[in-house]
Design an enzyme around this catalytic site. Structure first.
Site, PDB file in Angstrom:
ATOM      1  N   ASP A 164       1.186   4.205  -0.073  1.00  0.00           N
ATOM      2  CA  ASP A 164       1.512   3.292  -1.169  1.00  0.00           C
ATOM      3  C   ASP A 164       3.024   3.020  -1.100  1.00  0.00           C
ATOM      4  O   ASP A 164       3.756   3.643  -0.336  1.00  0.00           O
ATOM      5  CB  ASP A 164       1.087   3.866  -2.531  1.00  0.00           C
ATOM      6  CG  ASP A 164       0.930   2.752  -3.572  1.00  0.00           C
ATOM      7  OD1 ASP A 164       1.414   1.619  -3.329  1.00  0.00           O
ATOM      8  OD2 ASP A 164       0.338   2.991  -4.634  1.00  0.00           O
TER       9      ASP A 164
HETATM   10  C1  BGC Z   1       0.659  -0.040  -6.132  1.00  0.00           C
HETATM   11  C2  BGC Z   1      -0.435  -0.393  -5.145  1.00  0.00           C
HETATM   12  C3  BGC Z   1      -0.170  -1.754  -4.543  1.00  0.00           C
HETATM   13  C4  BGC Z   1       1.200  -1.735  -3.899  1.00  0.00           C
HETATM   14  C5  BGC Z   1       1.556  -3.027  -3.196  1.00  0.00           C
HETATM   15  C6  BGC Z   1       2.048  -0.234  -5.548  1.00  0.00           C
HETATM   16  O1  BGC Z   1       3.029  -0.102  -6.525  1.00  0.00           O
HETATM   17  O2  BGC Z   1       0.488   1.297  -6.550  1.00  0.00           O
HETATM   18  O3  BGC Z   1      -1.676  -0.369  -5.791  1.00  0.00           O
HETATM   19  O4  BGC Z   1      -1.167  -2.077  -3.636  1.00  0.00           O
HETATM   20  O5  BGC Z   1       2.169  -1.475  -4.903  1.00  0.00           O
HETATM   21  O6  BGC Z   1       1.747  -4.060  -4.071  1.00  0.00           O
END
Ligand code: BGC
Length: 725
Positions: free
Chosen positions: A264
């Site tokens: 993530d």
């Molecule tokens: C979130 C993810 C997301 C990623 C990209 C993160 O802050 O936890 O769910 O896919 O950002 O946008």
């Protein structure tokens, strides 16, 4: 298995080019179609050369822009390896569907599938290759804002929906140009942060993790999700992104996941704050060792892997494995044949926001809305004189979080739809989501007084839902409660429509409302869908995928809890016995239970029969259910089958959903249904962390929600069958 293309390219690659594939950059690194390092990006000390070796980018879309970036990128890429474009296409691309929690409320995997298929088609036309969805984290604490991205509190419902979403996004493999790769997230157990506080510690037993949290991820992987994303949280004492047991042993070995594992956002870097890595270099080592292929935006791989690779062969091997998986994903997407996947501005224009897509979104919204209360005031006659009030009544903010390509400005409001459907509609805002001014309030009361019926649209703005929106209060803001109370004092039918991405404590709302419709964030066609429901053109059929508490102090609250050693009995004895598992100032039960949702029709499950009360080794459990529509209107509902194991080796939930089916009934129809449940349905996680179907006594329960059920006993005599198919 590595493809020939991947193997050939790997042999040609320098170590820098290999590490490049493991790096994911945000769209900010590409300005006006070319690589750029401006403003705060400078602090990362990346060179333009590094950017042109990157494997993937997130958040860039649009046929023209993607084409430009890809063309420029390939010009600079020595080995002509196309860039992967990833994005969060969660519940629609430009045609926005109800939020995932609302899709859970449809109890209809076909609807989830259709959402994902439309989202895939539109986003593929917009140049997206991979979506960071579905999010399948089991959620039981509505203080956490991200419950809106999940399908709720039940492992079985979540598993069915996870599979449907992956199949919808990816279609039948191999991927065609109208589908995109799915990335199931967040592995694992991100949905159980302590106290519902965003990014907080998760600490659940491995037994519970495996029985309740793991199944939905496993279902998505079984459906061949091509990617998995790590979660921010710790699990078993180690941040997921650096957790070898979780990623190597469980994900790769046990679940046999062969695809790409992406971190993530900055989750590799965050292992430092978690306190398991002393610096970014150690964070890179730990995460690579855990098997994380792509570093999303922590730059740890970009800065340190080359040094590590120069030092030892093992690191080189891990890098090669990751590179091959990423190249294979590009092969699966057909990028080596056509790095643009048939992108054109014309295709984009005809695909996106088509009337077909919008129609599917409207139907999904209709199926997702939940009628929580109705004192015979709904449906409304279209010649009624309606006063429409509330902060949600005249806004396009109906899309919910994670709808960055949706346009609230172009989304019709409930007022817009009401005007075209009701003979007489007066609108007054009454109050803001968190603001009250007496002029606005008086205006709302005035039009209310002059109406036959008042429809109040209340709730939370979409900015208070999704990532980083944890709350300690679950009641409606006081300003809105004041509005509702003033309106209720007029003694007119008061229909309250709630916009929310999470269960709220609606105790005070229920006390003053004649009817409550839970509309969630219903998406691009949500206002039309709501109008169809309120006018009775569509009979509500949604069911709650999470329990709605009567007080924030009850959370986490979920129907499939354990009995405890001192359970309450729901009788008068409960009041007399102090030493029971209960609160002294509130009931244990939620205000609205899991699976709950009313219809305009009078529907009842009237008979439950177990056809084979003793189930042996080779049999399925077969139950016969009779359901009747006592009304003269047709209706759709969700029949729910639960079970309980009376004595197990480990404690067992008081109820567990085992089967559900949406079905439509004609006026006054009685229907007999036969439900067949394979023996494996009843497997449970043993203390040795193995699945097993245990012999013994069970109860099967059937109802139209988790609370009101008919029940019958049955017995399993299958010689303690191991449960792994
Ligand atoms: C979130 C993810 C997301 C990623 C990209 C993160 O802050 O936890 O769910 O896919 O950002 O946008």
């Amino acid at each position: 298995m590595a493809s020939q293309i991947a193997k050939t390219i790997l042999e040609e690659m320098t170590i820098q080019e290999k590490i490049g594939q493991l790096i994911q950059l945000s769209g900010d690194f590409f300005q006006n179609g070319t690589a750029a390092i401006t403003g705060p990006l400078k602090e990362h000390h990346l060179s333009l050369e590094t950017i042109y070796t990157a494997g993937s980018v997130l958040g860039i879309s649009g046929a023209e822009r993607v084409r430009q970036v890809q063309t420029d990128f390939l010009k600079h890429s020595r080995l002509k390896i196309p860039l992967l474009f990833m994005a969060d296409v969660v519940h629609g691309y430009q045609t926005i569907f109800p939020i995932p929690l609302a899709l859970g409320a449809t109890f209809d995997p076909q609807t989830m599938h259709d959402m994902a298929a439309v989202a895939a088609k539109e986003s593929a036309a917009g140049g997206v290759h991979v979506t960071f969805a579905p999010m399948v984290d089991l959620v039981r604490d509505p203080r956490w804002g991200r419950v809106m991205e999940s399908t709720g509190e039940d492992p079985y419902l979540n598993s069915v929906m996870a599979k449907a979403a992956v199949n919808g996004f990816q279609g039948k493999l191999p991927l065609d140009a109208n589908h995109i790769a799915a990335c199931v997230k967040h592995f694992a157990a991100y949905g159980a942060p302590e106290a519902g506080r965003e990014y907080n510690t998760v600490d659940i037993s491995e037994w519970r993790f495996r029985e309740q949290y793991l199944p939905a991820y496993a279902a998505a992987i079984e459906a061949e999700s091509l990617l998995v994303m790590t979660s921010f949280n710790t699990l078993f004492g180690i941040p997921a992104t650096a957790n070898q047991k979780l990623m190597r042993d469980i994900l790769r070995q046990e679940l046999d996941f062969k695809g790409v594992l992406i971190s993530d956002w900055d989750a590799i870097g965050e292992t430092i704050a978690h306190g398991v890595a002393g610096n970014l270099e150690a964070a890179a080592d730990l995460s690579l060792e855990a098997g994380v292929d792509i570093d999303m935006m922590s730059f740890a791989y970009a800065k340190y892997l080359e040094k590590a690779a120069n030092l030892d062969e093992h690191t080189k091997l891990l890098i090669d494995e990751a590179v091959v998986r990423i190249l294979d994903l590009k092969v699966a997407l057909g990028l080596f044949e056509d790095p643009y996947r048939g992108l054109s501005v014309e295709r984009e224009a005809t695909t996106i926001l088509s009337s077909d897509n919008l129609h599917v979104a409207e139907q999904a919204a209709e199926k997702s809305m939940v009628l929580l209360k109705n004192e015979s005031v709904l449906p409304l006659a279209t010649d009624a004189k309606v006063a429409l009030v509330g902060p949600g009544a005249h806004t396009g903010d109906l899309l919910g979080s994670w709808s960055w390509q949706g346009d609230p400005q172009k989304t019709s409001s409930i007022y817009d739809e009401f005007k075209s459907r009701f003979k007489s509609v007066e609108y007054a805002k009454g109050c803001g989501f968190h603001a009250l001014n007496y002029q606005e309030l008086d205006q709302a009361v005035m039009i209310g007084r002059d109406s036959d019926v008042i429809v109040a649209v209340v709730g939370l703005p979409s900015s208070e839902t999704g990532e980083a929106t944890s709350l300690t209060q679950l009641t409606l803001p006081t300003e809105q409660l004041t509005l509702l109370k003033q309106l209720a004092a007029l003694n007119k039918p008061l229909i309250t429509v709630v916009l929310t991405g999470r269960p709220l404590d609606l105790t005070a709302v229920a006390a003053v409302s004649s009817a409550i419709v839970l509309a969630w964030y219903p998406g691009s066609r949500g206002a039309a869908a709501l109008t169809n429901i309120l006018t009775g053109e569509v009979n509500p059929s949604g069911k709650l995928p999470m329990s709605f508490p009567r007080h924030v102090g009850q959370v986490p609250i979920y129907y499939n809890h354990y009995n405890t050693g001192r359970p309450i009995s729901q009788t008068a004895d409960d009041d007399e016995n102090k030493y029971l598992s209960k609160y002294v100032d509130a009931k244990n039960e939620p205000l609205y239970p899991f699976g709950y949702g009313l219809s305009y029709a009078d529907l009842a499950v009237e008979q439950l029969k177990v056809l084979n009360p003793i189930v042996n080794d080779s049999q399925n459990l077969q139950v016969g259910v009779t359901i009747t529509n006592h009304s003269t209107i047709s209706a759709t509902t969700v029949i729910q089958v639960y079970s309980h194991q009376l004595v197990g080796q480990t404690v067992r939930p008081v109820k567990e959903l085992k089967y559900f089916e949406r079905l439509s009934l004609a006026p006054l129809e009685t229907r007999d249904i036969l439900v067949t449940l394979p023996l494996m349905t009843f497997r449970s996680m043993q203390s040795n962390l193995q699945w097993q179907v245990e012999d013994g006594d069970y109860t099967v329960m059937v109802g139209l929600d988790s609370d009101n059920v008919l029940q019958q006993p049955f017995e399993i005599r299958a010689n303690n069958k191991r449960g792994q198919e």
